[in-house]
Design a protein around this motif. Structure first.
Motif, PDB file in Angstrom:
ATOM      1  N   SER A  72     -10.302   0.211   2.821  1.00 57.17           N
ATOM      2  CA  SER A  72     -11.410  -0.684   2.816  1.00 57.17           C
ATOM      3  C   SER A  72     -12.967   0.113   3.039  1.00 57.17           C
ATOM      4  N   VAL A  73     -13.884  -0.547   2.593  1.00 57.70           N
ATOM      5  CA  VAL A  73     -15.430   0.212   2.752  1.00 57.70           C
ATOM      6  C   VAL A  73     -15.654   0.325   4.309  1.00 57.70           C
ATOM      7  N   ASP A  74     -15.427  -1.002   5.080  1.00 59.70           N
ATOM      8  CA  ASP A  74     -15.666  -1.403   6.315  1.00 59.70           C
ATOM      9  C   ASP A  74     -14.955  -2.346   7.123  1.00 59.70           C
ATOM     10  N   GLU A  75     -15.140  -2.610   8.346  1.00 61.73           N
ATOM     11  CA  GLU A  75     -14.567  -3.608   8.886  1.00 61.73           C
ATOM     12  C   GLU A  75     -14.734  -5.159   8.200  1.00 61.73           C
ATOM     13  N   ARG A  76     -15.901  -5.324   7.799  1.00 64.44           N
ATOM     14  CA  ARG A  76     -16.160  -6.775   7.205  1.00 64.44           C
ATOM     15  C   ARG A  76     -15.334  -6.652   5.836  1.00 64.44           C
ATOM     16  N   ASP A  77     -15.377  -5.808   5.151  1.00 66.77           N
ATOM     17  CA  ASP A  77     -14.745  -5.762   3.766  1.00 66.77           C
ATOM     18  C   ASP A  77     -13.133  -5.899   4.192  1.00 66.77           C
ATOM     19  N   ALA A  78     -12.824  -5.165   4.893  1.00 63.69           N
ATOM     20  CA  ALA A  78     -11.169  -5.186   5.304  1.00 63.69           C
ATOM     21  C   ALA A  78     -10.898  -6.610   5.939  1.00 63.69           C
ATOM     22  N   LEU A  79     -11.548  -7.420   6.564  1.00 65.28           N
ATOM     23  CA  LEU A  79     -11.400  -8.734   7.070  1.00 65.28           C
ATOM     24  C   LEU A  79     -11.277  -9.529   6.007  1.00 65.28           C
ATOM     25  N   ASN A  80     -12.214  -9.485   5.012  1.00 67.29           N
ATOM     26  CA  ASN A  80     -12.241 -10.274   3.549  1.00 67.29           C
ATOM     27  C   ASN A  80     -10.911  -9.853   2.831  1.00 67.29           C
ATOM     28  N   LYS A  81     -10.622  -8.635   2.605  1.00 72.42           N
ATOM     29  CA  LYS A  81      -9.500  -8.170   2.077  1.00 72.42           C
ATOM     30  C   LYS A  81      -8.160  -8.806   2.686  1.00 72.42           C
ATOM     31  N   PHE A  82      -8.108  -8.700   3.966  1.00 77.44           N
ATOM     32  CA  PHE A  82      -6.994  -9.201   4.745  1.00 77.44           C
ATOM     33  C   PHE A  82      -6.789 -10.807   4.296  1.00 77.44           C
TER      34      PHE A  82
ATOM     35  N   PHE B 266       0.761  -1.159  -0.047  1.00 74.78           N
ATOM     36  CA  PHE B 266       0.064   0.020  -0.105  1.00 74.78           C
ATOM     37  C   PHE B 266       0.989   1.138  -0.129  1.00 74.78           C
ATOM     38  N   GLU B 267       2.179   1.198  -0.123  1.00 75.87           N
ATOM     39  CA  GLU B 267       3.056   2.165  -0.371  1.00 75.87           C
ATOM     40  C   GLU B 267       2.927   3.181   0.845  1.00 75.87           C
ATOM     41  N   ILE B 268       3.147   2.532   1.880  1.00 77.76           N
ATOM     42  CA  ILE B 268       2.792   3.126   3.458  1.00 77.76           C
ATOM     43  C   ILE B 268       4.367   3.376   4.010  1.00 77.76           C
ATOM     44  N   LYS B 269       4.735   4.394   4.080  1.00 79.48           N
ATOM     45  CA  LYS B 269       6.264   4.777   4.807  1.00 79.48           C
ATOM     46  C   LYS B 269       6.124   4.936   6.348  1.00 79.48           C
ATOM     47  N   SER B 270       4.934   5.442   6.797  1.00 79.22           N
ATOM     48  CA  SER B 270       4.988   5.687   8.322  1.00 79.22           C
ATOM     49  C   SER B 270       4.374   4.499   8.807  1.00 79.22           C
ATOM     50  N   TYR B 271       4.565   4.339  10.146  1.00 77.78           N
ATOM     51  CA  TYR B 271       4.056   3.032  10.666  1.00 77.78           C
ATOM     52  C   TYR B 271       2.550   3.073  11.160  1.00 77.78           C
ATOM     53  N   TYR B 272       1.874   2.106  10.373  1.00 73.80           N
ATOM     54  CA  TYR B 272       0.613   1.837  10.822  1.00 73.80           C
ATOM     55  C   TYR B 272       0.638   0.270  10.864  1.00 73.80           C
ATOM     56  N   GLY B 273      -0.290  -0.277  11.654  1.00 71.01           N
ATOM     57  CA  GLY B 273      -0.309  -1.901  11.797  1.00 71.01           C
ATOM     58  C   GLY B 273      -0.911  -2.242  10.478  1.00 71.01           C
ATOM     59  N   TRP B 274      -0.727  -3.715  10.199  1.00 70.90           N
ATOM     60  CA  TRP B 274      -1.215  -4.164   9.013  1.00 70.90           C
ATOM     61  C   TRP B 274      -2.797  -4.036   8.921  1.00 70.90           C
ATOM     62  N   ASN B 275      -3.377  -4.119  10.104  1.00 69.19           N
ATOM     63  CA  ASN B 275      -4.941  -4.176  10.222  1.00 69.19           C
ATOM     64  C   ASN B 275      -5.395  -2.575   9.942  1.00 69.19           C
ATOM     65  N   ASP B 276      -4.793  -1.591  10.231  1.00 67.95           N
ATOM     66  CA  ASP B 276      -5.054  -0.276   9.997  1.00 67.95           C
ATOM     67  C   ASP B 276      -4.870  -0.031   8.681  1.00 67.95           C
ATOM     68  N   ILE B 277      -3.700  -0.339   7.906  1.00 66.65           N
ATOM     69  CA  ILE B 277      -3.650  -0.188   6.450  1.00 66.65           C
ATOM     70  C   ILE B 277      -4.592  -0.810   5.788  1.00 66.65           C
ATOM     71  N   ILE B 278      -4.943  -2.142   5.902  1.00 66.92           N
ATOM     72  CA  ILE B 278      -6.131  -2.686   5.194  1.00 66.92           C
ATOM     73  C   ILE B 278      -7.404  -1.949   5.473  1.00 66.92           C
ATOM     74  N   LEU B 279      -7.623  -1.506   6.746  1.00 64.66           N
ATOM     75  CA  LEU B 279      -8.983  -0.875   7.011  1.00 64.66           C
ATOM     76  C   LEU B 279      -9.216   0.346   6.396  1.00 64.66           C
ATOM     77  N   LEU B 280      -7.870   1.133   6.278  1.00 61.91           N
ATOM     78  CA  LEU B 280      -7.981   2.391   5.620  1.00 61.91           C
ATOM     79  C   LEU B 280      -8.127   2.322   4.116  1.00 61.91           C
TER      80      LEU B 280
END
Length: 116
Positions: free
Chosen positions: A91-101, A75-89
């Motif tokens: 995504s549409v919502d928590e469910r979508d983020a979980l599926n993407k994970f 996701f070309e993220i240079k600063s530190y965010y957790g993998w879950n936060d990067i995916i959630l950012l």
């Protein structure tokens, strides 16, 4: 005099990926609802419990730690965010983020490049 009973548990040496497959199939049972934030909390608890019990880190767990760097590159993220936060950012919502994970995790496990 009290008798001391010792119980020995047979623990699989590699269970992490099998557990992830179980969560993927039935996230509500393991997480309460489909949520990447709950998945992160679940995994943090799992890893913390293993450490508290003095269990050695498995190869699968060691490999999973590389997922953070893979996601940051993906996701070309240079600063530190957790993998879950990067995916959630991204995504549409928590469910979508979980599926993407789970899709991204499968790509990671298959050795696909993080570059798009």
């Amino acid at each position: 005099m009290q008798e001391r009973i010792t119980i020995e548990l047979e623990v699989k040496t590699e269970y992490f990926y099998e557990m992830m497959e179980s969560i993927k199939k039935r996230p509500g049972m393991y997480l309460g609802k489909c949520s990447i934030t709950r998945l992160r909390s679940f995994l943090d608890g799992y890893i913390g419990a293993r450490r508290d019990l003095g269990l050695p880190e498995t190869e699968e767990e060691t490999e999973f730690y590389k997922f953070q760097d893979w996601i940051q590159e993906r996701f070309e993220i240079k600063s530190y965010y957790g993998w879950n936060d990067i995916i959630l950012l991204n995504s549409v919502d928590e469910r979508d983020a979980l599926n993407k994970f789970f899709d991204l995790f499968e790509q990671f496990r298959n050795g696909e490049s993080a570059s798009r």
